[in-house]
Design a protein around this motif. Sequence first.
Motif, mmCIF file in Angstrom:
data_model
loop_
_atom_site.group_PDB
_atom_site.id
_atom_site.type_symbol
_atom_site.label_atom_id
_atom_site.label_comp_id
_atom_site.label_asym_id
_atom_site.label_seq_id
_atom_site.Cartn_x
_atom_site.Cartn_y
_atom_site.Cartn_z
ATOM 1 N N UNK A 251 0.845 -1.204 0.000
ATOM 2 C CA UNK A 251 0.000 0.000 0.000
ATOM 3 C C UNK A 251 0.877 1.249 0.000
ATOM 4 N N UNK A 252 1.840 1.289 0.907
ATOM 5 C CA UNK A 252 2.718 2.462 1.036
ATOM 6 C C UNK A 252 3.448 2.754 -0.273
ATOM 7 N N UNK A 253 3.904 1.670 -0.931
ATOM 8 C CA UNK A 253 4.636 1.838 -2.197
ATOM 9 C C UNK A 253 3.720 2.461 -3.250
ATOM 10 N N UNK A 254 2.457 2.018 -3.278
ATOM 11 C CA UNK A 254 1.512 2.544 -4.270
ATOM 12 C C UNK A 254 1.297 4.050 -4.058
ATOM 13 N N UNK A 255 1.184 4.477 -2.804
ATOM 14 C CA UNK A 255 0.989 5.913 -2.516
ATOM 15 C C UNK A 255 2.234 6.694 -2.935
ATOM 16 N N UNK A 256 3.397 6.194 -2.543
ATOM 17 C CA UNK A 256 4.645 6.915 -2.822
ATOM 18 C C UNK A 256 4.900 7.022 -4.328
ATOM 19 N N UNK A 257 4.665 5.923 -5.066
ATOM 20 C CA UNK A 257 4.882 5.949 -6.521
ATOM 21 C C UNK A 257 4.133 7.114 -7.159
ATOM 22 N N UNK A 258 2.860 7.264 -6.764
ATOM 23 C CA UNK A 258 2.019 8.300 -7.382
ATOM 24 C C UNK A 258 2.482 9.694 -6.950
ATOM 25 N N UNK A 259 2.725 9.868 -5.651
ATOM 26 C CA UNK A 259 3.139 11.191 -5.159
ATOM 27 C C UNK A 259 4.453 11.621 -5.815
ATOM 28 N N UNK A 260 5.380 10.688 -5.913
ATOM 29 C CA UNK A 260 6.698 11.013 -6.454
ATOM 30 C C UNK A 260 6.616 11.358 -7.947
ATOM 31 N N UNK A 261 5.984 10.471 -8.727
ATOM 32 C CA UNK A 261 5.982 10.676 -10.176
ATOM 33 C C UNK A 261 5.218 11.943 -10.546
ATOM 34 N N UNK A 262 4.065 12.156 -9.924
ATOM 35 C CA UNK A 262 3.280 13.337 -10.303
ATOM 36 C C UNK A 262 4.002 14.634 -9.920
ATOM 37 N N UNK A 263 4.663 14.624 -8.785
ATOM 38 C CA UNK A 263 5.391 15.838 -8.354
ATOM 39 C C UNK A 263 6.559 16.128 -9.303
#
Length: 341
Positions: A251-263
Motif C-alpha cells: 500500500x505504502x509503495x503505491x501511494x509513494x509511486x504516485x506522489x513522487x511521479x506526479x510531483x
Amino acid sequence: MALKPARILAIESSCDETACAILENGRALLSSVVASQMEIHARYGGVFPEVASRQHVLSITSVVEQALTQAHLTLKDIDAIAVTQGPGLAGSLVVGMNMAKGLALGSGLPLIGVNHLEGHLYSAWVYNSDERAPAEPQFPLMVLLVSGGHSELNLMTDHLTYQRLGSTLDDAAGEAFDKVARMLELGYPGGPAVQKSAEEGDPNRFKFPRAWLEGTWDFSFSGLKTSVLYEVRELQKKSGSLPVADLAASFQKAVIDVLYKKTMDAAREFGAKEVLIAGGVSANRPLRQVFKAQTEFPVHIPPLSLCTDNAAMIASAGYYRFALGHISQLDMDVLPTWPLS
Ligand code: KG4
Ligand code: ZN
C-alpha cells in the motif's frame, strides 16, 4: 528584496496539537512547544473534536508560557502574534484564536491570521537558531502538500503566491494511511504505524492500483484504499490471518509511486527550480528517501519534528505575512474550510 526583521510568537490549535513557537525573521527557531493529545484520541481511533477543544483550553496557557520561557523572552521582545485561522476543527481553532487575540489586545501587538496549509509549506524554511541556516527554497517551487486532510500540488511563484495545479478527488494521502492502518489493526495515528509495519514487508507482493489520472495534476486514493480492503477480506476468508507487513508495504509503495511521479512530472512541466514536500505524510521515511535520492531537483523536506502540526511553521508563514503587510483585525473569525489558494 530584504524583508524587515521581526520576532513572531505563533499559536497553532487546528486539530489535536496545542502548540506555540517563537521564530526570528521567518526562519530561525528560538523555541517550539507542542502538547500532543495523541494518546487521548488513540482511545477513539481518531480525533474526537469535542475532546480536542477542551484539551486545548487546558493546555494553551502553559504552552505559551513555556515557549516564552524556553526562548528567554517576554511579550515585550515580540513584534507580532500569529495564529492559525484555518482550516481545521472550528472548536479547536477558536481556542488558539482567542488566546492570540487576548495576547494581542493585552500587549498592543499586531495580530496575523495564518492558513494552516501555508504553514505546512513554510515549515521547510525553519531551522533551529543554534544551527547553520540551510539553503532557502527558491522560486518557482513545486510544492507537494500531503497531510491528513489535504493532498495537493501547487506551483509557488513567490512568497504567499500559489497556483493550485491539482488536489485529491477523494481521500487525502494521510487519510488513506489512517484508514488502511485501521483495516490492518495497526492503531492510530495510522501513518507512522503503516510505515513501521511496512519495514518488515515486501512492497511488491500485492499489485495495488495507482490512480495516475493522466492529463490532470489531481490525486485519488480511495480506489487504492478499497483495493486493500478487498484484499484483506479475501485473505481473511482464505486463511484467517493477514500478511500485515506485506499489505502495509505494498500500500505504502503505491501511494509513494504516485506522489513522487506526479510531483516530478509537474516540476518539469512548470519549469520549477526546486521541489518542496510538506505536511504530516512528508514524515514518511521511504517517501523522503525517494525524493532525496533523485538529483534532478534540489528538494526541501522539513525536519521530522516539523512535518506534523506545530507552531514554528505558523510563525514562519506569519512572518512573511507580517513583513508583506498582511495584518488581521481583532474581529477575525476562524475559517474551518479555508483553502490554500
Ligand atoms: O499535517 P498533519 O500533522 O495534520 C493535518 O494537518 O492533517 O498530518 C497528519 C497526517 C495523518 O494522516 C498521519 O497518519 C500522517 O500525517 N502521517 C504519516 C506519517 N506521519 C504522519 N503518514 C505516513 N507516514 C508517516 N511517517
Ligand atoms: Zn497539519
